[in-house]
Motif scaffolding. Structure first.
Motif, PDB file in Angstrom:
ATOM      1  N   VAL A 167       0.851  -1.192   0.000  1.00  0.00           N
ATOM      2  CA  VAL A 167       0.000   0.000   0.000  1.00  0.00           C
ATOM      3  C   VAL A 167       0.885   1.240   0.000  1.00  0.00           C
ATOM      4  O   VAL A 167       2.076   1.181   0.332  1.00  0.00           O
ATOM      5  N   ARG A 168       0.311   2.366  -0.402  1.00  0.00           N
ATOM      6  CA  ARG A 168       1.056   3.618  -0.323  1.00  0.00           C
ATOM      7  C   ARG A 168       1.288   3.965   1.150  1.00  0.00           C
ATOM      8  O   ARG A 168       0.383   3.838   1.972  1.00  0.00           O
ATOM      9  N   ARG A 169       2.493   4.394   1.449  1.00  0.00           N
ATOM     10  CA  ARG A 169       2.720   4.863   2.823  1.00  0.00           C
ATOM     11  C   ARG A 169       1.857   6.101   3.055  1.00  0.00           C
ATOM     12  O   ARG A 169       1.455   6.786   2.112  1.00  0.00           O
ATOM     13  N   ARG A 170       1.583   6.379   4.301  1.00  0.00           N
ATOM     14  CA  ARG A 170       0.750   7.535   4.630  1.00  0.00           C
ATOM     15  C   ARG A 170       1.564   8.826   4.464  1.00  0.00           C
ATOM     16  O   ARG A 170       2.641   8.964   5.067  1.00  0.00           O
ATOM     17  N   PRO A 171       1.082   9.772   3.664  1.00  0.00           N
ATOM     18  CA  PRO A 171       1.815  11.040   3.514  1.00  0.00           C
ATOM     19  C   PRO A 171       1.923  11.766   4.855  1.00  0.00           C
ATOM     20  O   PRO A 171       0.970  11.796   5.639  1.00  0.00           O
ATOM     21  N   ARG A 172       3.077  12.354   5.096  1.00  0.00           N
ATOM     22  CA  ARG A 172       3.309  13.123   6.319  1.00  0.00           C
ATOM     23  C   ARG A 172       3.121  14.605   5.999  1.00  0.00           C
ATOM     24  O   ARG A 172       3.786  15.144   5.107  1.00  0.00           O
ATOM     25  N   VAL A 173       2.223  15.232   6.723  1.00  0.00           N
ATOM     26  CA  VAL A 173       1.889  16.639   6.479  1.00  0.00           C
ATOM     27  C   VAL A 173       2.184  17.442   7.742  1.00  0.00           C
ATOM     28  O   VAL A 173       1.545  17.228   8.782  1.00  0.00           O
ATOM     29  N   ALA A 174       3.162  18.342   7.654  1.00  0.00           N
ATOM     30  CA  ALA A 174       3.476  19.236   8.768  1.00  0.00           C
ATOM     31  C   ALA A 174       2.480  20.390   8.771  1.00  0.00           C
ATOM     32  O   ALA A 174       2.157  20.946   7.718  1.00  0.00           O
ATOM     33  N   ILE A 175       1.999  20.752   9.950  1.00  0.00           N
ATOM     34  CA  ILE A 175       0.991  21.800  10.087  1.00  0.00           C
ATOM     35  C   ILE A 175       1.515  22.849  11.063  1.00  0.00           C
ATOM     36  O   ILE A 175       1.866  22.529  12.207  1.00  0.00           O
ATOM     37  N   LEU A 176       1.568  24.090  10.603  1.00  0.00           N
ATOM     38  CA  LEU A 176       2.097  25.176  11.419  1.00  0.00           C
ATOM     39  C   LEU A 176       1.113  26.341  11.416  1.00  0.00           C
ATOM     40  O   LEU A 176       0.883  26.962  10.381  1.00  0.00           O
ATOM     41  N   ALA A 177       0.496  26.594  12.558  1.00  0.00           N
ATOM     42  CA  ALA A 177      -0.368  27.764  12.713  1.00  0.00           C
ATOM     43  C   ALA A 177       0.488  28.956  13.134  1.00  0.00           C
ATOM     44  O   ALA A 177       1.555  28.792  13.739  1.00  0.00           O
ATOM     45  N   THR A 178       0.036  30.173  12.825  1.00  0.00           N
ATOM     46  CA  THR A 178       0.813  31.364  13.150  1.00  0.00           C
ATOM     47  C   THR A 178      -0.082  32.428  13.773  1.00  0.00           C
ATOM     48  O   THR A 178      -1.288  32.448  13.564  1.00  0.00           O
ATOM     49  N   ASP A 237       6.107  15.375   3.503  1.00  0.00           N
ATOM     50  CA  ASP A 237       5.703  15.471   2.100  1.00  0.00           C
ATOM     51  C   ASP A 237       5.070  16.811   1.771  1.00  0.00           C
ATOM     52  O   ASP A 237       4.978  17.178   0.602  1.00  0.00           O
ATOM     53  N   LEU A 238       4.653  17.542   2.803  1.00  0.00           N
ATOM     54  CA  LEU A 238       3.988  18.826   2.583  1.00  0.00           C
ATOM     55  C   LEU A 238       4.000  19.601   3.887  1.00  0.00           C
ATOM     56  O   LEU A 238       3.845  19.017   4.967  1.00  0.00           O
ATOM     57  N   LEU A 239       4.215  20.914   3.789  1.00  0.00           N
ATOM     58  CA  LEU A 239       4.071  21.819   4.929  1.00  0.00           C
ATOM     59  C   LEU A 239       2.854  22.692   4.680  1.00  0.00           C
ATOM     60  O   LEU A 239       2.761  23.341   3.641  1.00  0.00           O
ATOM     61  N   VAL A 240       1.925  22.683   5.626  1.00  0.00           N
ATOM     62  CA  VAL A 240       0.737  23.527   5.542  1.00  0.00           C
ATOM     63  C   VAL A 240       0.822  24.560   6.648  1.00  0.00           C
ATOM     64  O   VAL A 240       0.963  24.208   7.831  1.00  0.00           O
ATOM     65  N   THR A 241       0.743  25.829   6.278  1.00  0.00           N
ATOM     66  CA  THR A 241       0.709  26.901   7.267  1.00  0.00           C
ATOM     67  C   THR A 241      -0.669  27.542   7.242  1.00  0.00           C
ATOM     68  O   THR A 241      -1.376  27.492   6.226  1.00  0.00           O
ATOM     69  N   THR A 242      -1.054  28.123   8.367  1.00  0.00           N
ATOM     70  CA  THR A 242      -2.306  28.875   8.415  1.00  0.00           C
ATOM     71  C   THR A 242      -2.022  30.237   9.011  1.00  0.00           C
ATOM     72  O   THR A 242      -1.340  30.348  10.031  1.00  0.00           O
TER      73      THR A 242
END
Length: 399
Positions: A167-178, A237-242
């Motif tokens: 199976v595809r490994r689970r994508p790792r998504v970093a989440i940073l609120a500001t 795999d991805l950095l999400v900022t808010t």
């Protein structure tokens, strides 16, 4: 400002499916299959009984009732090694192997057990026999790559004799609120501060979509701290900022991360809510900068983060597609930005449900988003629409 469709295409161009990994078949539910699964066995491997009853020759059933000699029994898992001759019957059970010589099963409720024989009152030649390979045969592909596995799929893979699946490994998504103004739920609120919901909501969304959220916390409006926390996304795999993506003096994402090598692809989209969305790369890590307003953040996540996560897992990013509904109330003409209006859905007498917007669409009102069933899509410069007119909607199932 760029159009929504162009923004999505540019975002998706930066993503490819992640690598596969082996997991136990019992742990594969809700994972995305990375390789086809072909049967390693034939099921059933030989003809078996579909019911409890008696194995007989169909040619013995031309005249009923008939009494046949009992020659033994064969429970499931213990095949009979002899042959059923004319005038004979073998007691068997659901899943029992059909013995040589027999081609029919008569149901136990249609027979009278006489001890050393059986009286058959009803029966049809050829009935209640499951042929070898009735379900599948060895080598048959039962599950194809790119499928999110259901409980039923796990059952099939196990039956096809696969102890492990790729199976595809689970994508790792970093989440940073500001932002200095946001604190975590339960923490003391200072003057002018509000409770942060974006980071927790995005983490829940990432998990719901098959990824692993990596919560980097809340970065205050301080360049050094923001830079340090953002480096925690290395290897994801991805950095999400808010927040921090607008034009104010304290919106630091572009300036601070720009100094760390952020290559900006675009900033600002012609949409409402969510205009200040940005996308680029921080070193090897794609960065999706979402607005700070909670509704804007989640609407943009539904439109851009979810397709990115699907692409990372080898799924079609365009699924699920937009749906259609009819308006429950009139809408005014739209301006140059594509609008996403929170709305409820209710069934109608026609083929399409009825979508009715909430009167106020302020991008801070999470209560309206929680109560919504869908987003009504209003293209740029759309003319005024009357109740009953068809519209595109984005269902909020799973958001």
């Amino acid at each position: 400002m760029i159009p929504v469709d162009e923004a999505l295409a540019r975002i998706l161009s930066h993503f490819q499916p992640v690598a596969g990994e082996l997991v136990g078949v019992g742990e594969a539910e809700d994972r995305v299959l990375a390789a086809d699964v072909a049967a390693r066995v034939t099921q059933p491997p030989t003809a078996v009984s579909a019911m409890d009853g008696w194995a007989v020759r169909g040619s013995d059933l031309t005249t009923l009732p008939i009494t046949l000699a009992r020659i033994g029994e064969a429970p499931a898992g213990r095949p009979y090694t002899g042959t059923v001759a004319p005038g004979q019957a073998l007691r068997l059970f659901t899943g029992s192997v059909i013995p040589d010589g027999a081609d029919t099963v008569v149901l136990q409720e249609d027979c009278d057990d006489l001890g050393d024989g059986v009286r058959v009152r009803e029966g049809t030649p050829g009935r209640w026999v499951r042929a070898a390979g009735l379900d599948f045969t060895a080598g048959t592909v039962g599950l194809t790559a790119g499928r999110r596995l259901t409980v039923r799929d796990v059952a099939l893979a196990a039956a096809m004799n696969h102890p492990f699946l790729t199976v595809r490994r689970r994508p790792r998504v970093a989440i940073l609120a500001t932002g200095d103004e946001v604190v975590m739920p339960g923490e003391p609120l200072g003057p002018g501060q509000i409770v942060s919901s974006n980071g927790l909501a995005l983490a829940a969304l990432v998990r719901r979509q098959g990824g692993i959220p990596v919560n980097l916390g809340i970065a205050p409006d301080d360049a050094d701290t923001l830079g340090i926390l953002a480096r925690g996304a290395a290897g994801c795999d991805l950095l999400v900022t808010t927040g921090g993506a607008s034009v104010g003096e304290h919106d630091l994402i572009r300036t601070v991360l720009g100094a760390q090598g952020l290559e900006l692809d675009f900033w600002k989209i012609a949409m409402r809510p969510g205009k200040p969305l940005m996308f680029g790369r921080l070193g090897a890590t794609p960065l999706l900068g979402l607005p700070g307003n909670p509704v804007s953040s989640l609407v943009c996540a539904a439109l851009f983060l979810v397709p990115a996560l699907r692409r990372l897992q080898g799924l079609d990013p365009a699924e699920p597609p937009r749906a259609r509904a009819v308006l429950g109330a009139p809408l005014p003409a739209n301006d140059r930005r594509q609008d996403y209006l929170r709305a409820t859905l209710r069934p109608s007498d026609g083929s399409l449900p009825i979508a009715t917007t909430f009167g106020q669409q302020d991008s801070s009102m999470l209560s309206r988003l929680a109560a919504a069933d869908c987003l009504i899509v209003r293209p740029p410069h759309a003319t005024a629409a009357e109740a009953g007119e068809p519209v595109d909607i984005v269902p909020l199932d799973g958001i």
